[in-house]
Scaffold this motif. Sequence first.
Motif, short mmCIF file in Angstrom:
data_model
loop_
_atom_site.label_atom_id
_atom_site.label_comp_id
_atom_site.label_asym_id
_atom_site.label_seq_id
_atom_site.Cartn_x
_atom_site.Cartn_y
_atom_site.Cartn_z
N GLU A 93 -18.25 6.03 -5.95
CA GLU A 93 -17.44 6.71 -5.75
C GLU A 93 -16.32 6.79 -7.07
OE1 GLU A 93 -16.13 9.00 -3.27
OE2 GLU A 93 -17.54 8.87 -1.63
N SER A 94 -15.30 7.21 -7.04
CA SER A 94 -14.10 7.25 -7.69
C SER A 94 -13.82 5.98 -7.89
CB SER A 94 -12.75 8.72 -8.01
OG SER A 94 -12.36 8.33 -8.60
N ALA A 95 -13.31 5.85 -9.22
CA ALA A 95 -12.83 4.41 -9.86
C ALA A 95 -11.54 4.02 -9.84
CB ALA A 95 -13.81 3.47 -11.30
N ASN A 96 -11.12 5.74 -9.94
CA ASN A 96 -9.25 5.89 -10.52
C ASN A 96 -8.52 5.03 -8.73
OD1 ASN A 96 -10.94 8.30 -11.96
ND2 ASN A 96 -8.74 8.38 -13.17
N ASP A 97 -7.60 4.48 -9.65
CA ASP A 97 -5.92 4.41 -8.79
C ASP A 97 -5.37 5.61 -8.83
OD1 ASP A 97 -6.46 1.77 -8.46
OD2 ASP A 97 -5.66 0.86 -10.01
N VAL A 98 -4.74 5.95 -6.88
CA VAL A 98 -3.95 6.92 -7.06
C VAL A 98 -2.85 6.66 -6.37
CG1 VAL A 98 -6.25 8.00 -6.19
CG2 VAL A 98 -4.76 7.04 -4.85
N LEU A 99 -1.87 7.10 -6.97
CA LEU A 99 0.02 7.55 -6.43
C LEU A 99 -0.17 8.07 -5.20
CD1 LEU A 99 2.38 5.50 -7.44
CD2 LEU A 99 3.10 7.40 -8.17
N ILE A 100 0.85 7.36 -4.12
CA ILE A 100 0.81 7.94 -3.06
C ILE A 100 2.55 8.41 -2.47
CG2 ILE A 100 0.75 8.14 -0.31
CD1 ILE A 100 -2.22 7.66 -1.11
N THR A 101 3.23 8.79 -2.77
CA THR A 101 4.36 9.28 -2.55
C THR A 101 4.79 10.43 -1.18
OG1 THR A 101 5.06 11.47 -4.36
CG2 THR A 101 5.45 8.79 -5.18
N LYS A 102 6.36 10.16 -0.63
CA LYS A 102 6.20 10.73 0.28
C LYS A 102 6.25 12.25 -0.21
CE LYS A 102 9.70 11.67 4.09
NZ LYS A 102 10.52 10.80 5.01
N ASP A 103 7.13 12.17 -1.00
CA ASP A 103 7.67 14.07 -1.79
C ASP A 103 7.37 14.81 -2.64
OD1 ASP A 103 9.73 14.10 -0.08
OD2 ASP A 103 11.06 12.51 -1.24
N GLY A 104 5.61 14.15 -2.79
CA GLY A 104 4.88 14.32 -4.26
C GLY A 104 5.83 13.93 -5.64
N PHE A 105 6.06 12.94 -5.71
CA PHE A 105 6.15 12.30 -7.03
C PHE A 105 4.79 11.95 -7.98
CE2 PHE A 105 10.64 12.18 -5.57
CZ PHE A 105 11.49 12.58 -6.05
N ASN A 106 4.72 12.13 -8.98
CA ASN A 106 4.35 10.83 -10.02
C ASN A 106 5.31 10.05 -10.47
OD1 ASN A 106 5.34 11.89 -12.38
ND2 ASN A 106 4.05 13.73 -12.51
N LEU A 107 4.12 9.09 -11.40
CA LEU A 107 5.02 8.03 -12.07
C LEU A 107 5.76 8.18 -13.00
CD1 LEU A 107 4.40 4.58 -10.92
CD2 LEU A 107 3.53 4.98 -13.05
N LYS A 108 5.98 9.44 -13.46
CA LYS A 108 6.55 9.84 -14.32
C LYS A 108 8.04 9.98 -13.81
CE LYS A 108 4.02 9.91 -18.29
NZ LYS A 108 3.83 10.45 -19.62
N THR A 109 7.89 10.43 -12.37
CA THR A 109 9.03 11.57 -12.33
C THR A 109 9.50 10.72 -10.97
OG1 THR A 109 7.24 12.38 -10.46
CG2 THR A 109 7.99 13.98 -12.38
N ILE A 110 9.17 9.35 -11.30
CA ILE A 110 9.84 9.32 -9.69
C ILE A 110 10.86 8.55 -9.74
CG2 ILE A 110 8.43 6.73 -9.80
CD1 ILE A 110 7.48 6.12 -7.03
N PRO A 111 12.12 8.08 -8.26
CA PRO A 111 12.98 8.27 -8.89
C PRO A 111 13.13 6.73 -9.14
CG PRO A 111 13.22 9.11 -6.45
CD PRO A 111 12.00 8.66 -7.28
N LEU A 112 14.46 6.50 -10.59
CA LEU A 112 15.06 5.30 -10.94
C LEU A 112 15.01 4.22 -9.83
CD1 LEU A 112 15.82 4.88 -13.81
CD2 LEU A 112 17.79 4.74 -12.96
N ASN A 113 14.49 3.08 -9.92
CA ASN A 113 14.96 2.44 -9.04
C ASN A 113 13.81 2.27 -7.96
OD1 ASN A 113 16.20 0.18 -11.50
ND2 ASN A 113 18.27 1.35 -10.32
N ALA A 114 12.53 2.74 -8.30
CA ALA A 114 11.67 3.34 -6.55
C ALA A 114 11.05 1.73 -6.47
CB ALA A 114 11.40 4.29 -7.12
N VAL A 115 10.69 1.87 -5.35
CA VAL A 115 10.28 0.51 -4.51
C VAL A 115 8.45 1.15 -3.94
CG1 VAL A 115 9.67 -0.98 -3.13
CG2 VAL A 115 12.12 -0.36 -3.49
N VAL A 116 7.77 0.74 -5.21
CA VAL A 116 6.70 0.54 -5.24
C VAL A 116 5.12 -0.56 -5.03
CG1 VAL A 116 4.45 1.35 -6.46
CG2 VAL A 116 6.38 1.90 -6.89
N GLY A 117 4.23 0.29 -3.63
CA GLY A 117 3.41 -0.99 -3.05
C GLY A 117 2.43 -1.38 -3.57
N THR A 118 1.98 -2.93 -4.07
CA THR A 118 0.50 -2.66 -4.54
C THR A 118 0.57 -4.15 -4.12
OG1 THR A 118 -0.56 -3.45 -6.00
CG2 THR A 118 1.26 -3.28 -6.89
#
Length: 311
Positions: free
Chosen positions: A98-123
Amino acid sequence: MTFLVGTRGSKLSLAQTNWVISELQKQNPGSEFEIKTITTKGDTDTRALFTIDQKGIFEKEIDKAVAEKQIDFAVHSLKDVPSDISKSLTIACVPKRESANDVLITKDGFNLKTIPLNAVVGTSSLRRAVQVSRIRPDVVVKPVRGNIETRINKVIDGKFDAIILAEAGISRLGLDVKHSVLSTKDFPPSPGQGALAIVCRADDDKTISMLKKIEDKKSRIEIEAERALSDYVESGCRFPVGALAIANSGMLKLTVTAYSVDGKKSITIEKTGDIDKPRNLGQDVGEELQKIGIAEIASNWRESLDEWNKK
């Protein structure tokens, strides 16, 4: 004939196993398959994955059952299978990746460049944590465990602003969730990501012959190169290395990136080799990494993690 198939009890593992069984039934009409779920250390240990200094935490118990003839074969996410599995076992089949890519999932459809300042990202991945910090140093990265749906719900509930997952997992579960695909240039994946490994006993010719019917040659070639590289530098959950091999037009290209603890330094090597000798290519890239400083980076990671575990 009925084959006993071992897997973990998570929804993703069961989805992967059911897909494998479906493909096998197409090629082996009349054969029957019975799934046996087995609990692994990775299922019961709730610590962040990078703090567990042990290989094969999601496969060891299952492969032991294969070796002891309690089951005929096991279905794993290939990236969970260490290189030093028992000599009595073999990765008999690598189905289509299958795809080898990672994906970013947000509640409001942000991408990594537009996600709010100091956002909390889980991994749960050190590799992803460092990759995020290189693009968005303001982001707060926190460990997150649990199955895919549990992690997604933590975003919906507002406990995290975003999480990063493998695209293959979302695809295999058939989840309809908004996400942005992260490029493999910025987020080179874990070796073997997106691929499955079907393990059986090395002397079980009948089962090997059956499993080979759903082998994907291109996928096998690519993961052989990636795993050879991983073997050489001894990468894993505790030392983030991104690696992606692409077989195309009779050639094989392997791109590898290793990161320093703070993410400020990285080493990237891209090399093309003989498509019929994928492991040679992985070893060649590993040797080049050694020459240009991978040992120092690895040492810094070990020291940092050892200090973190003492807290």
